[in-house]
Design an enzyme around this catalytic site. Sequence first.
Site, PDB file in Angstrom:
ATOM      1  N   ASP A   1       8.216   5.802   1.284  1.00 42.13           N
ATOM      2  CA  ASP A   1       8.261   6.998   1.820  1.00 42.13           C
ATOM      3  C   ASP A   1       7.148   6.775   3.058  1.00 42.13           C
ATOM      4  OD1 ASP A   1       6.242   7.050   0.413  1.00 42.13           O
ATOM      5  OD2 ASP A   1       6.625   8.749  -0.722  1.00 42.13           O
TER       6      ASP A   1
ATOM      7  N   HIS B   1      -1.557 -13.415  -2.096  1.00 42.86           N
ATOM      8  CA  HIS B   1      -2.736 -13.402  -1.495  1.00 42.86           C
ATOM      9  C   HIS B   1      -3.042 -14.812  -0.441  1.00 42.86           C
ATOM     10  CE1 HIS B   1      -3.889 -10.266  -3.943  1.00 42.86           C
ATOM     11  NE2 HIS B   1      -4.485  -9.571  -2.799  1.00 42.86           N
TER      12      HIS B   1
ATOM     13  N   THR C   1       2.756   7.030  -4.513  1.00 44.46           N
ATOM     14  CA  THR C   1       4.296   7.165  -4.797  1.00 44.46           C
ATOM     15  C   THR C   1       5.100   5.875  -4.793  1.00 44.46           C
ATOM     16  OG1 THR C   1       5.296   7.243  -2.517  1.00 44.46           O
ATOM     17  CG2 THR C   1       4.025   9.376  -3.394  1.00 44.46           C
TER      18      THR C   1
ATOM     19  N   ARG D   1      -1.667  -6.651 -18.086  1.00 41.17           N
ATOM     20  CA  ARG D   1      -0.672  -5.439 -18.017  1.00 41.17           C
ATOM     21  C   ARG D   1       0.575  -5.942 -18.878  1.00 41.17           C
ATOM     22  NH1 ARG D   1      -2.160  -4.414 -11.703  1.00 41.17           N
ATOM     23  NH2 ARG D   1      -3.755  -3.443 -12.226  1.00 41.17           N
TER      24      ARG D   1
ATOM     25  N   HIS E   1       0.890  -1.287  -0.023  1.00 40.99           N
ATOM     26  CA  HIS E   1       0.144  -0.020   0.073  1.00 40.99           C
ATOM     27  C   HIS E   1       0.828   1.211   0.001  1.00 40.99           C
ATOM     28  CE1 HIS E   1      -3.976  -1.687   1.598  1.00 40.99           C
ATOM     29  NE2 HIS E   1      -3.804  -2.262   0.368  1.00 40.99           N
TER      30      HIS E   1
ATOM     31  N   TRP F   1       8.381   5.605  -4.003  1.00 43.12           N
ATOM     32  CA  TRP F   1       9.356   5.973  -3.137  1.00 43.12           C
ATOM     33  C   TRP F   1       8.924   4.927  -1.990  1.00 43.12           C
ATOM     34  CZ3 TRP F   1      13.420   7.535  -5.516  1.00 43.12           C
ATOM     35  CH2 TRP F   1      13.463   8.474  -6.444  1.00 43.12           C
TER      36      TRP F   1
END
Length: 553
Positions: free
Chosen positions: A216, A385, A212, A473, A160, A214
Amino acid sequence: MVRALPTPPPTRRRTPKAAVRLLVRAAESVDRAIGWSRLPTPLGLAVLVGLRAGLRSENLFDTGPHPEGPLPADAAADAEYLRARTVDGTYNALAAPRTGSVGCRFGRNFPIEHTRPEDESRILHPEPRLVSRKLLAREQFQPATTLNLLAAAWIQFEVHDWLSHGDTDAEPFAVTLDEDDPWPLRPMTVNRTVSVPAPDPQDPPTYVTEDTHWWDASQIYGSTAEFAAALRSGRGGRLKMDDQGLPPFDVRDLMALTEAAANFWVGLALLHSLFMREHNAICARLERRYPDMTDQQLYDTARLINSALIAKIHTVDWTPAIISHPTTVAAMRANWFGLLGETVQRRFGRVSDNEILCGIPGSETDDHGVPYSLTEEFVSVYRMHPLIPDEFTVRSLADDSVLAEHELPDLLVANVRERLAETSMPDLFYSFGRANPGALTLHNYPRHLQNLTRPDHPLMDLATVDILRIRERGVPRYNEFRRQLRLAPAPSFEELTDNPLWARQLREVYGDVEQVDLMVGLFAEPKPPGFGFSDTAFRVFILMASRRLSSDR
């Protein structure tokens, strides 16, 4: 005076030095002939270093600049952005401020021509729902006995932070169902992923992130100004927390601020609460030591420290737990502390700029010649999962007695506060520490995630979605994925897996081993000793785990 931002340098793939090329060739040859996991740890480490160098040279591909174009000149670029992370991830790479930020493109680990989405005649074959029911559905819970359930909650907590795709309003996929399929709606529909055209119209479409890229801690702090502001107390840099240790919002308020809230459950609540508390504890310590720091300075500094702590836990605790082979344990500690080790670093500091000797944190920022981003292949191998159990036992920290038993839906977003109200955080942490997650194998996908209900969301079979997303994708199927990593493809179902029953089932569903989906192959293949996931997936982690650290200034 407004300072013009520097022009981003042109992307140039870095050519390894002759000595590095020799190391790469030797490492790949030894790995093919013997296998890195069969070598003594020092030799295994040398092979992994060589494999990583080869992956850095051959398996990083830029999909283009941020679709919204470069940022305008900003007078704050020399001040604010040098000492703090931004909400949307901009200005971490000062020469190209939108690198890794919200809305940037996912990169690739394979050449662009090998990343085209499967065409409409192939993308639903075999039907992903058939794969879900016949090969993935949990028949009996298979535990990962070397791990506890905090490891399963942890990886969702981290994902997440790193990545999120959005859905489009375009016509959804229509998944055909067998006559005996109990799914209530026919056909099953799955929304498509938002895509944007590639810079070169001849290239396949690209996909953008809503978080993002990153490391972070954006799962805590948010990736939008609205979410970040809602969490700020405005005093001493601290975050708002209620009596349960969570953001003071109800379920729908939280979901209005971030789509990821729909996937919230008790496991995530424990970790969010822990690191929100950690943020506030860091602020309190800083405030005592530096009483002149402003609310903003305290917040920014605590976020830097908290983010680094999370990255360290993932590098030296979570990863060595889920891949507990002696060589990979040593490799992950070397990523952080270097081969000289923690003791040398604590006593003498960094004695060299070399990341192999002294670790990546503190070394020079390096994107290895390709602008930093996470990749679609990285997203695909993190589909884990099966780690989630369907049943959960709450135990007392005091005496290990059983306090309650729940099915997974009782722990999901709509019921989180009820569970926290009836059970203390210490008892919940202890219970998660006592429980095993599921093993990452075939026939172990949580049944509740194959019939997932969330507030304001349609019914979902997440296993079907996992299969379809990888095809959509443009991530290659299993054998081609291995070829792109310079690994030998499986010539038959019997050589893909060491389980004869699985081999027969794979043949019944796919017919041709070249058609086996990536996730199915990853779950079916034999694992190295001590590994919770496959060696094929590990190749992507060898590359990307260190890239997240080395690219982040």
